[in-house]
Design a protein around this motif. Sequence first.
Motif, PDB file in Angstrom:
ATOM      1  N   ARG A 170     -59.521 -51.233 -32.162  1.00  0.00           N
ATOM      2  CA  ARG A 170     -58.570 -50.460 -31.372  1.00  0.00           C
ATOM      3  C   ARG A 170     -59.095 -50.234 -29.953  1.00  0.00           C
ATOM      4  N   GLN A 171     -58.191 -50.321 -29.004  1.00  0.00           N
ATOM      5  CA  GLN A 171     -58.550 -50.106 -27.601  1.00  0.00           C
ATOM      6  C   GLN A 171     -57.714 -48.963 -27.047  1.00  0.00           C
ATOM      7  N   TYR A 172     -58.394 -48.058 -26.355  1.00  0.00           N
ATOM      8  CA  TYR A 172     -57.726 -46.883 -25.809  1.00  0.00           C
ATOM      9  C   TYR A 172     -57.844 -46.891 -24.284  1.00  0.00           C
ATOM     10  N   THR A 173     -56.791 -46.401 -23.642  1.00  0.00           N
ATOM     11  CA  THR A 173     -56.805 -46.262 -22.189  1.00  0.00           C
ATOM     12  C   THR A 173     -56.931 -44.788 -21.824  1.00  0.00           C
ATOM     13  N   ILE A 174     -57.904 -44.472 -20.996  1.00  0.00           N
ATOM     14  CA  ILE A 174     -58.088 -43.096 -20.515  1.00  0.00           C
ATOM     15  C   ILE A 174     -57.455 -42.990 -19.136  1.00  0.00           C
ATOM     16  N   ARG A 175     -56.471 -42.117 -19.030  1.00  0.00           N
ATOM     17  CA  ARG A 175     -55.724 -41.960 -17.779  1.00  0.00           C
ATOM     18  C   ARG A 175     -56.044 -40.625 -17.104  1.00  0.00           C
ATOM     19  N   SER A 176     -55.833 -40.580 -15.818  1.00  0.00           N
ATOM     20  CA  SER A 176     -56.081 -39.347 -15.086  1.00  0.00           C
ATOM     21  C   SER A 176     -54.976 -38.338 -15.376  1.00  0.00           C
ATOM     22  N   THR A 177     -55.369 -37.109 -15.600  1.00  0.00           N
ATOM     23  CA  THR A 177     -54.397 -36.047 -15.848  1.00  0.00           C
ATOM     24  C   THR A 177     -53.893 -35.420 -14.550  1.00  0.00           C
ATOM     25  N   THR A 178     -54.398 -35.888 -13.426  1.00  0.00           N
ATOM     26  CA  THR A 178     -54.007 -35.355 -12.128  1.00  0.00           C
ATOM     27  C   THR A 178     -54.171 -36.434 -11.070  1.00  0.00           C
ATOM     28  N   GLY A 179     -53.420 -36.305  -9.981  1.00  0.00           N
ATOM     29  CA  GLY A 179     -53.684 -37.163  -8.838  1.00  0.00           C
ATOM     30  C   GLY A 179     -54.985 -36.737  -8.197  1.00  0.00           C
ATOM     31  N   GLY A 180     -55.678 -37.676  -7.594  1.00  0.00           N
ATOM     32  CA  GLY A 180     -56.938 -37.277  -6.984  1.00  0.00           C
ATOM     33  C   GLY A 180     -57.777 -38.421  -6.493  1.00  0.00           C
TER      34      GLY A 180
END
Length: 236
Positions: free
Chosen positions: A72-82
């Motif tokens: 399984r591959q997971y993508t970690i995304r930003s929870t805020t602009g920055g």
Amino acid sequence: MAVVAVLVITGAVWGATGSVRREVPAQGILTHAEGSIYLQSGYDGQITAIFAATGASFQKGAPLFTVQDGDRQYTIRSTTGGRVISMFARAGEVVARGTQLAVIERIEEQSDPLVAMVYLPQASAGLVRSGSLVDLTVRSAPANQFGVLRGRVRSIGQFPETQQQIAEFLGDEQLARRFATQGQPLAVVVELFPGHTTSGFKWSTKDGPPFQIDSRALVSASIHLPPIRPIEWVVS
């Protein structure tokens, strides 16, 4: 005796009608008002891709890492602009859930203004008021060449901040130790005056530095207090 009398009278007049400029010093940093966050991994596994480097800006929801856990591959995304301030993770590294991957400076909109976050010792906190004028010496722009940055106090924290609270806001434990050397300070937000200069801010000189002033620049603040008449020292 006449000379002495003139000096005494002159001193008395100055003591009653003159004024003495007062300032409170403090240390701080240029940043955005929302501060920074530590981005953590929500998964166990190996980092297979990194999509942003230190200094890179991105929108909310942008992919920053992929983590492989078995099939399984997971993508970690930003929870805020920055913007990425510090990158801890490396491609190929095996991480656990909760591992700190990066420090993200929160910038919801690119138009979010830069401010100075100044940490004021408690002993001086009672002297400073909202609206007080502030001169900021920016380490990356020597004052003897470019002058000082102008601003005013927007707000003063209601409660002293611990070293941990400062570290969480700035995303930097070393800076937190530096700003808390005199105990638990109060956080003072200083808004910067806009100006028709290269940096976009008002300086004590006409043009200021011939380059942009970025966030994370260290500053020394001189917060102006109401002037006091010399005679008040004697009375108090």
